[in-house]
Design an enzyme around this catalytic site. Structure first.
Site, mmCIF file in Angstrom:
data_model
loop_
_atom_site.group_PDB
_atom_site.id
_atom_site.type_symbol
_atom_site.label_atom_id
_atom_site.label_comp_id
_atom_site.label_asym_id
_atom_site.label_seq_id
_atom_site.Cartn_x
_atom_site.Cartn_y
_atom_site.Cartn_z
ATOM 1 N N TYR B 137 0.536 -1.189 0.060
ATOM 2 C CA TYR B 137 -0.122 0.358 0.158
ATOM 3 C C TYR B 137 0.589 1.312 0.038
ATOM 4 C CZ TYR B 137 -4.036 2.691 1.835
ATOM 5 O OH TYR B 137 -4.948 3.319 2.276
ATOM 6 N N LYS B 165 -1.303 -1.345 -3.990
ATOM 7 C CA LYS B 165 -2.467 -0.619 -3.998
ATOM 8 C C LYS B 165 -1.661 1.082 -4.428
ATOM 9 C CE LYS B 165 -5.757 2.817 -2.213
ATOM 10 N NZ LYS B 165 -6.184 3.073 -0.856
#
Lengths: 308, 308, 308, 308
Positions: B137, B165
């Site tokens: 992330y 992400k």
């Protein structure tokens, strides 16, 4: 529509330098000729890629007059007026106008620490200094300030700004700027300064691109623009993919400064392509070393096959 | 291809809270049901939009178990394991696995000041803590660290990471990540976290999107994704333009914090749409005021006409 | 005056680790004994120097209980409650209280993006979680937020905060905090976290110092504090000059992370001095290499002559 | 010792402006006379406080000639040469030398993105442009670059730099610079630019201070300096405490830019004290409003009692 002339591919022209660090006007003319012949829609002299910060006023005048003469009216010539604050930027804008510029490009104040009200007055004063269209140059990495979309669109609606060159790297902000501009009736020509996301930015509504890498591969950007104009997004993306692979040249100079790595890579690649006789950078930036130049040449050869 | 399951529209699910600040599991189930029925391809529990930082371990477990039960295997459930460093993140990952997660999402260390070698060891340790696929992330605004493309692709190639992400807002970095991933044989599912540039990011090769705004308008994102899959970029862009206008809800809460403005806007809009019974935020964040809520409602009504 | 107990030299105790990465309680006890015997006025467990971010809850409990037992009431024990937001920090504070802490040290929220009103509620909630005095830990390099002086003094006046550990490096802000605290009747114990400006900070009114380097040279800081208390600023400055030369150990690990360079240097120096059996860092941080350790040893030998 | 002339209190002189925005030379002369008569040890023209970024070359020349004439050799005159890069800064330095400057003050390049090797060449080129001593101006908030101590001391040892004006706010860095300079035989005059920590910085070895607030209260800084020279640190601290209370004037203009709040406060206070006929700021900065001016006047009256 006042912004019609300022769309498509508008490379920020490099400034070729002699070994002594003076402007190499002969080469600058041939670089401009190459850009125009490859189909660019405008040129931007005295941008960051043009090493504007390193040139004195006399050198800047030489650059503008040389570019204007070489372009000979075929495409518009945008000129950067880069200085600390309004009065000095206005003087630079007037010098550019006298030298034949078609539009002025200016940033928010440098060195000064201003708020948005002061920045708005700054752009209004710079716009009033000449008759030329004014572009705001949004480049926080150099200027510290991010120009907000609502300020830019208001200045567009008021006739102060003709456009924006966005080099902020803020993709959400760019989309919001495009949307706000459309909602206001498109007063601004919104140009992205990021070389490798042009397909996506054109899809979402950018009016054009100001790619430093366009000095190296103007034809590629012209084809990308034409594909986008034709709505052929698959072809646009394929061209962009190839260009993105070429853009890796700017990441080869490990441990060097941003200006050395970026502009140095463009000049090194152009030297490899025979477009300029040497890759001299403005003092105090030294050229890239031979190993880096070799890696750059290999990337150019691999990604611009038509030239091999 | 190991990443097949993790593509398309994967909203980071909000965490509905009771007036007392506890997880409202009934509403959470209905929110998940709404997302799945509108056609999302996965859900991401305990993300920033899910207010993960504000929930204690017991509350986090409740969220994961509730979401997993509600989804009932129809789409994959990604779960955030957000804590300061490797050992603590590994513990969170194991708890998520026990609660039924299909994949783990972890950031670089928080609070600690680490270099890239340390961050690489961190991700390897977190991946080893469970059998589940691990997503990195990348969210520098919360974590300070920008994860470089070469590190991510190397961890993908080594089987450590299943995807990324990207909420970095660095469009050049995102394109480079997509290109490097393609060059490496696509070991990673590359997902953008930015709600308003999805059309462009899909065009340039993103595998999907993790949009907080997808809690409000999952159907819109599903249509955007389907248009992109069909190569109908004009339709994708039109859907994105409408969604971008809806995204203006996050800019309505002037003078409030990032979490209040963003997640608060999503909850306020969902409340207006009747999807949740109230817009309570986790302590110490107060809900948006009535005037802001009214502006948000007006934007929702103007941009989601089918719902009026 | 409620802050009386928390002044002078309060080192953030390192956490000695076994080769397997577990807390070495035997060594921790001897480190604490060394600090107290050298004349420190308090100890701060589970600070950044104590690698708090790398320890799980069980390890944190072990550290606190070990330090509290070793100190045996001779000086106050401050304990860091480091987690993402209010609820989790309150839990950590309660665990510290149960383990015998005399005061809690907490930062603004991590990961969350909060405004000052939210941060104020956060500190009020953490303070309410235990009966213990609460210190605000201002360390923007890890937390991103700079705590403003007016907020801190207001929380002091309201009895929420007992003091501040300032590791912001903002010298103007520190002077303003000291002045505002004096003007409010000194509700706060204002401690600087910067090892090398202690003489100047004590001159301008700091109540004490929390020096990571105090693990290496507690006696030096005790002498510096005593000289300042006696108003002998020339002697204070001479002691500080010697300590500043010793502090160069943290700049020896070129190319390593902040945590490796800083805490790693403290542990390496303590190992050289025979205070700890090894310089193991918490995963994923590797120890400093031999060449760096040799440079650190040379600096220690040159600046702590009494020990040779 | 070449640095002997550049120590003590050296205020960065404000530039008084007429209502039309031109340099008010009559008032500038009287401001300089006031500074010298109150006991300053030098003056610094064309600094940030002198609004250098807002003045064109002709205005800058007027400022330097006016200050040099008014000082009449009683103290040294340092002059800022503020422009983007080496060639332009060298030109500004030569103009300052021709106008009578005793020393040049220059920053790292603006707008350009340079590394430390390039910055080192930059300072060497600027130093070579005139016969005058050169000071490095370290002000990251305006220039983005933090100048490291080892670079500065090396340039001092090589005779390139005569001193440093440190406005970085990095107290650890400042102490390290002072220590490295002492270790190298004091080639540099090390001056702090921070108004409210002068007592502590002098204690730890600063050679002087360049306080913008010195325009308002030069006598106070002179007394602070004399107390420090006499080793009377208690008296130095008392004077500094009073000055720090006066410095609160720069925090009164809520919601205005840094330049408006800071320089605007100095000019407003000087107007209140009858030292200048008006508080006009350089375009595009508007003067402070009446309510702010009243708060500033009250602070001046409360902290400069001798003047009431």
């Amino acid at each position: 529509m006042t912004t019609t002339r300022f769309r498509g591919v508008i490379p920020p022209v490099i400034t070729p330098l002699t070994a002594e660090g003076e402007v190499d006007t002969t080469t600058l003319r041939s670089v401009v000729e190459h850009l125009v012949s490859e189909g660019v829609d405008g040129v931007f002299a005295l941008g960051s890629t043009g090493e504007v910060a390193y040139l004195d006023d006399a050198q800047r005048d030489v650059v503008v007059r040389t570019v204007v003469t070489a372009v000979a009216g075929r495409v518009p010539v945008l000129v950067g007026a880069i200085d600390t604050t309004s009065g000095r930027v206005a003087q630079a804008a007037r010098r550019a106008a006298e030298a034949g510029a078609d539009a002025i490009v200016a940033t928010a104040p440098l060195y000064a620490i201003n708020d948005l009200a002061e920045i708005e007055r700054h752009f209004r004063a710079v716009a009033a200094a000449t008759e030329l269209p004014l572009f705001a140059y949004d480049i926080p990495v150099r200027v510290r300030t991010k120009l907000p979309a609502d300020l830019l669109v208001r200045l567009g609606t008021d006739g102060v700004l003709a456009g924006v060159k966005d080099s902020s790297g803020d993709d959400v902000g760019f989309r919001r700027l495009v949307a706000a501009n459309v909602a206001a009736g498109r007063p601004l020509a919104v140009l992205t300064g990021h070389e490798v996301v042009v397909d996506g930015m054109l899809l979402l509504g950018a009016d054009g691109v100001v790619p430093g890498l366009g000095n190296v591969d103007p034809g590629g950007y012209a084809r990308l623009w034409q594909a986008a104009q034709a709505g052929d997004w698959t072809r646009a993306r394929e061209e962009q993919d190839r260009i993105a692979a070429l853009f890796e040249i700017v990441f080869q100079a490990q441990g060097r400064s941003g200006d050395a790595s970026g502009v140095g890579a463009f000049k090194t690649a152009m030297h490899h392509l025979g477009l300029i006789p040497g890759a001299t950078m403005a003092f105090p930036v030294e050229p890239l070393d031979d190993a880096t130049a070799a890696r750059i040449a290999a990337i150019v050869d691999a990604t611009m096959p038509a030239r091999v």
